[in-house]
Structures are given as structure tokens and as C-alpha cells.
Design a protein around this motif. Sequence first.
Motif, short mmCIF file in Angstrom:
data_model
loop_
_atom_site.label_atom_id
_atom_site.label_comp_id
_atom_site.label_asym_id
_atom_site.label_seq_id
_atom_site.Cartn_x
_atom_site.Cartn_y
_atom_site.Cartn_z
N GLU A 164 83.68 64.97 -44.92
CA GLU A 164 84.78 64.40 -45.71
C GLU A 164 84.28 63.23 -46.56
N LYS A 165 83.40 62.41 -46.00
CA LYS A 165 82.84 61.29 -46.74
C LYS A 165 82.05 61.76 -47.96
N LYS A 166 81.48 62.96 -47.87
CA LYS A 166 80.70 63.50 -48.98
C LYS A 166 81.58 64.21 -50.01
N GLY A 167 82.88 64.17 -49.82
CA GLY A 167 83.78 64.74 -50.81
C GLY A 167 84.37 66.08 -50.46
N CYS A 168 84.06 66.60 -49.28
CA CYS A 168 84.63 67.87 -48.86
C CYS A 168 86.08 67.65 -48.42
N ARG A 169 86.98 68.45 -48.95
CA ARG A 169 88.39 68.34 -48.57
C ARG A 169 88.60 69.08 -47.25
N ILE A 170 89.13 68.38 -46.27
CA ILE A 170 89.34 68.95 -44.94
C ILE A 170 90.82 69.26 -44.76
N LEU A 171 91.14 70.53 -44.56
CA LEU A 171 92.52 70.97 -44.37
C LEU A 171 92.68 71.52 -42.95
N VAL A 172 93.64 70.97 -42.22
CA VAL A 172 93.89 71.39 -40.84
C VAL A 172 95.29 72.01 -40.79
N CYS A 173 95.38 73.24 -40.37
CA CYS A 173 96.63 73.99 -40.37
C CYS A 173 97.70 73.32 -39.50
N GLY A 174 98.81 72.91 -40.13
CA GLY A 174 99.88 72.24 -39.41
C GLY A 174 100.59 73.15 -38.43
N VAL A 188 90.54 63.98 -38.11
CA VAL A 188 89.91 64.02 -39.42
C VAL A 188 90.70 64.96 -40.33
N GLY A 189 90.66 64.68 -41.62
CA GLY A 189 91.28 65.57 -42.60
C GLY A 189 92.77 65.36 -42.72
N GLU A 190 93.41 66.27 -43.43
CA GLU A 190 94.85 66.22 -43.63
C GLU A 190 95.50 67.41 -42.95
N ILE A 191 96.56 67.14 -42.19
CA ILE A 191 97.32 68.23 -41.60
C ILE A 191 98.07 68.91 -42.73
N SER A 192 97.74 70.15 -42.97
CA SER A 192 98.15 70.82 -44.20
C SER A 192 99.07 72.00 -43.91
#
Length: 210
Positions: A164-174, A188-192
Motif C-alpha cells: 500500500e505504501k508503494k501505491g498499490c490500492r488494497i480492497l478488502v471485500c466488505g 490494512v486497505g479499505e473495506i470495499s
Amino acid sequence: MQTVDARGKMCPQPVIMTKKAIEAGASEIKVIVDNAIAGQNVTRLLKSKGFEVVLEAENDLDIAVTGIKGDGPSEGEDGTSPSEDTRGRSNGPSGDSKAIAVIITRDILGGADRDLGEILIKGFLGTLHQLDDELIPETLAFMNEGVKLALKDSSTCESIIELEKKGCRILVCGTCVNHFGIADQVGVGEISNMFDISEAMLKADSILSL
């Protein structure tokens, strides 16, 4: 103010209903949902479209997300190219690099040997963030049992944070973290939601599924 009642709607319907209201011209909108993750997803969408957002309890069970269109630019209206990611590389067909999306649906890598599978997935994610920036995936989406890899106490969380720090978008299935009852353990990431995940996959030039 337009009201969108998204209570009882499965992911990603609250987001889709909100998006349709925006596309129909709503500049003031109140979206009522019945769970925190839906509220977060709607909030993220409204903010990306230039809305100022307030969350408040509608009653003992429901959440009201109120958005008022601001004067600032919406996503894609500020002169930046949507085909350029945070690492500055072009992800379009004419760019030097291709946009890669990785979707992970299990908390192990490989077959029936779970111990080996845990070692392999930890090694894969640990190696991924050490690659050159141009090789880092644009999106990493976790679904089904794969969401467990993004938990605070998992052996893979730190590697995902580095990605994520390197710019990878992290999506975690809500829907998935709700199903397993682990939404409060995601580190980590966004609950998506399925809308964002599907959009990210379809915009990618290449998809790697694990």
C-alpha cells in the motif's frame, strides 16, 4: 434533498443506488443504510464525487450519510489523468507498463496442504512488495477467505501494508469480512464493495487470480 433508502440492500446496491442519484443530478443527498460498512462505501463514493459528507445515526439501527455537493473538483475533473497511478506510470494501452490487478480469494496459495499453502502465500506477498515499483500491481483485492490475509494479526499484514505504501490500492471485500465477523480486525486497505472491486478488475490490463 433527495433521500435514498438503501436499508436491507446487499452490497454493492447502496453504492449503485447512490451513484444513480448523483448521475440524475442530485446535489444534496441523504442515503440511509443499515450497516457501518455500507456507510463507509457510500461515504467514499460521495467524497470521490466532490460531496461534503456527514455521517449520523438515523435511529438505533440505521445510519444516515448526508452529502452536499461542494465547489471542489470531482474525481477526474482536476486535470489529472485517471490512467496515471500514484507511482507516476501510465497504465493505458500506450504506456510503458500495464495496469495489473491481483484478486486473492483464499488465505493460502495452492492445493490441499494448508501448511505449505500458508508458507507460499506469505512468501508471495512478501516478495511482491520488494519488486521494482513498475512491477507493483495497481490493485490488490481480497475476497472470500482471502480477506483473512489483511487482518491485523496475520503474518501477511505487514507485507500488504508495504504494498500500500508503494501505491498499490488494497480492497478488502466488505461482504466477506461481515460474513466472517472480522470487520474490526482488518489492519490494512479499505473495506470495499463489489462495485469498486469489479470496476478495478475491469479497468486493469491484466488480472491475476489466486
